[in-house]
Scaffold this motif. Structure first.
Motif: not given
Ligand code: UDP
Length: 239
Positions: A107, A109, A135-136, A158, A163, A186, A189
């Motif tokens: 997950g 970037k 994650g892409y 992540a 998702k 996240g 991050d």
């Molecule tokens: N992310 C990813 N692929 C995707 C969409 C999101 O890897 O298609 C990652 C994004 O880079 C970030 C994390 O997912 O690191 C989302 O974090 P966020 O804090 O929005 O998640 P939450 O804990 O609020 O669900």
């Protein structure tokens, strides 16, 4: 005993309790999933039965955020302290290093997951990082093959919610040698240092939501779920 808030289950176990139970489940060959529950997810679950089912079918639903604690207090429950996704991950990393369970990071970037891996390796001497993927990634089957052959026993996913939870649900049976799946939002991050955690004062007082709101006022709409959630809990209790 799990507690239920508007039909959504939450585990009262602490970090240690969860690791102990995971260990025993591993020796019995059972897979475990960890999902973070907060007021926002509980409110989403009210409108979306699939999300409710996704949460309730997890092995451990951790009380991430002060909202669930307040609700437990209102309903005279036993959830006294938070179990945050990022601290749960930190505890599992320690467990992985101590008990020699290779981990996989999936997950965020590319540069984020790589930096997170470097910091995790530095902070958890001896840990084996079996692999990582940003994650892409598009080809899900290729990714599953890669995770399977990596020998990982614990995977952190992540991708954000829901998702990451949907990904886990879709793929858990295809990864029989992975015993622990945690959806961590996240957290990479945070481990990478790209996103700073709230200052200690906010963390200690359980007011990270206030810190996030002050640093990013556009979150207000999402954060209105907290009062809405508490009102629903109160309303439910009266009935
Ligand atoms: N992310 C990813 N692929 C995707 C969409 C999101 O890897 O298609 C990652 C994004 O880079 C970030 C994390 O997912 O690191 C989302 O974090 P966020 O804090 O929005 O998640 P939450 O804990 O609020 O669900």
């Amino acid at each position: 005993m799990k507690e239920s808030y508007l039909g959504v289950q939450v585990s009262p176990l602490t970090y240690e309790g969860i690791v102990t139970e995971i260990k025993s489940r591993m020796t019995q060959g059972q897979q475990s999933t960890i999902i973070a529950v907060n007021p926002e997810k509980v409110m989403t679950a009210q409108k979306n039965p699939e999300v409710k089912d996704l949460i309730n079918s997890s092995t451990f639903q951790i009380a991430d955020g002060v909202g669930i604690l307040l609700a437990s207090k209102l309903k005279k429950g036993n959830i006294k302290s938070r179990v945050t996704g990022v601290d749960m991950m930190a505890r599992l990393l320690k467990f992985a290093a101590e008990d020699n369970h290779p981990i996989y990071l999936y997950g965020a970037k590319k540069e984020v997951v790589e930096l997170a891996a470097t910091n995790i390796q530095r902070d958890n001497p001896g840990i084996e990082i079996a692999g990582m993927t940003d994650g892409y990634e598009q080809d899900e089957q290729a990714l599953i093959d890669r995770i399977h052959s990596s020998g990982a026993a614990i995977i952190f996913v992540a991708l954000g919610s829901p998702k990451q939870e949907l990904w886990i649900q879709r793929n858990i049976s295809k990864l029989p040698n992975v015993f622990v799946f945690q959806g961590v939002g996240g957290s990479f991050d945070v481990f990478s240092g790209t996103v700073k955690r709230a200052p200690a004062l906010f963390r200690k007082t359980g007011t990270e939501w206030l810190y996030r709101l002050l640093s990013n006022p556009t979150r207000l709409k999402r954060q209105l779920n907290l009062p809405r959630f508490l009102l629903s809990i109160l309303f439910n209790r009266r009935n």
